[in-house]
Design a protein around this motif. Structure first.
Motif, short mmCIF file in Angstrom:
data_model
loop_
_atom_site.label_atom_id
_atom_site.label_comp_id
_atom_site.label_asym_id
_atom_site.label_seq_id
_atom_site.Cartn_x
_atom_site.Cartn_y
_atom_site.Cartn_z
N ASP A 162 -0.91 -3.16 -1.58
CA ASP A 162 -1.85 -3.74 -0.63
C ASP A 162 -1.32 -5.04 -0.02
O ASP A 162 -0.76 -5.89 -0.73
N PRO A 168 2.93 -1.81 4.88
CA PRO A 168 3.80 -0.67 5.24
C PRO A 168 5.12 -0.66 4.49
O PRO A 168 5.56 0.40 4.01
N LEU A 170 0.38 6.16 7.58
CA LEU A 170 1.54 5.51 6.98
C LEU A 170 2.00 6.26 5.73
O LEU A 170 3.20 6.54 5.57
N GLU A 198 -5.00 4.32 9.76
CA GLU A 198 -3.60 3.98 9.97
C GLU A 198 -2.81 3.96 8.67
O GLU A 198 -1.60 4.24 8.67
N ASP A 199 -3.49 3.67 7.55
CA ASP A 199 -2.78 3.70 6.28
C ASP A 199 -2.61 5.13 5.76
O ASP A 199 -1.64 5.42 5.06
N VAL A 214 4.57 0.43 0.83
CA VAL A 214 4.30 1.86 0.69
C VAL A 214 5.59 2.65 0.81
O VAL A 214 5.88 3.54 -0.01
N ARG A 256 -6.15 -2.67 2.86
CA ARG A 256 -5.12 -2.69 3.89
C ARG A 256 -3.75 -2.63 3.22
O ARG A 256 -3.36 -3.54 2.49
N LYS A 257 -3.00 -1.54 3.46
CA LYS A 257 -1.71 -1.36 2.82
C LYS A 257 -0.61 -2.13 3.55
O LYS A 257 -0.66 -2.34 4.76
N LEU A 317 -6.35 4.30 -0.41
CA LEU A 317 -6.27 4.30 1.05
C LEU A 317 -7.66 4.19 1.65
O LEU A 317 -8.59 4.88 1.22
#
Length: 224
Positions: free
Chosen positions: A194, A202, A25, A21-22, A205, A199-200, A17
């Motif tokens: 990713d 969403p 999330l 924001e991730d 995840v 950047r994940k 991470l």
């Protein structure tokens, strides 16, 4: 040895991470552990300042942040844990177990699943409370799957998280039978979650956390 209370269910660890924001999330998805990488050669590397800030954000939201380090120095890690309140530290490099005895925080030890892995696990058994089994090609984040039978055997020797090429799709499609039957306490994913490095995705995840936590508890799989 300090232990990490992970509860009776199957653990989902979201690693790599790098954005606030991730972190939000992963917390919202219900991840049990959130990993923050301190390793300059990783595309997910965080400066100490950013790692402390993101770990604090996770902790304030009720989550458990984990510092993921490679070839770490004990004094620096001690200071980071004190500053950020990391719930645990995951060591992934050439650290020596004797240098980490008596740590005031739980230690996770990454093990490359290859010849000699059983001896490496044995050296760390009275120092690390949990092991992360990953592909031997890198310290982590390779996206490559582990050797099935050896990983299953290691999971019967000590508490282990399975890593290496995992995401919700793979867990939902079904792991090889030896891995399903082995008593892994949980699953760890990074690069396959990713959208791009740092950047994940969403959906990825959420699917991974849901699929990981849907696995029967280790005690049930051990009984099969």
């Amino acid at each position: 040895m300090k232990r990490l209370d992970l509860g009776p269910g199957t653990v989902a660890k979201v690693c790599g991470l790098a954005r606030a924001e991730d972190v939000d999330l992963a917390v919202d998805a219900g991840a049990d552990l959130l990993g923050f990488v301190s390793y300059p050669e990783s595309p997910r590397h965080l400066s100490d300042l950013v790692a402390v800030a993101l770990a604090g954000r996770a902790r304030d939201a009720g989550a458990r942040p984990v510092l993921v380090a490679v070839d770490a120095e004990r004094n620096r890690v001690d200071a980071l844990v004190e500053s950020a309140g990391f719930a645990a530290v995951q060591l992934c490099g050439d650290e020596r177990p004797d240098d980490w005895r008596g740590a005031a925080y739980p230690l996770l030890r990454r093990i490359g699943v290859a010849d000699g892995a059983d001896a490496e696990l044995a050296r760390w058994t009275d120092v690390a409370c949990t092991f992360v089994l990953d592909h031997p090609s890198s310290p982590g984040g390779s996206g490559r799957s582990v050797e099935t039978d050896l990983a299953a055997d290691l999971a019967r020797r000590a508490p282990c998280l399975l890593a290496g090429g995992l995401d919700g799709d793979r867990l939902e499609a079904g792991l090889p039978a030896p891995l399903v039957a082995a008593p892994f306490i949980g699953f760890d994913a990074s690069s396959r979650l990713d959208h791009e490095p740092r950047r994940k995705n969403p959906d990825a995840v959420r699917r991974f956390v849901r699929a990981a936590q849907a696995f029967p508890p280790p005690s049930m799989r051990r009984a099969r």
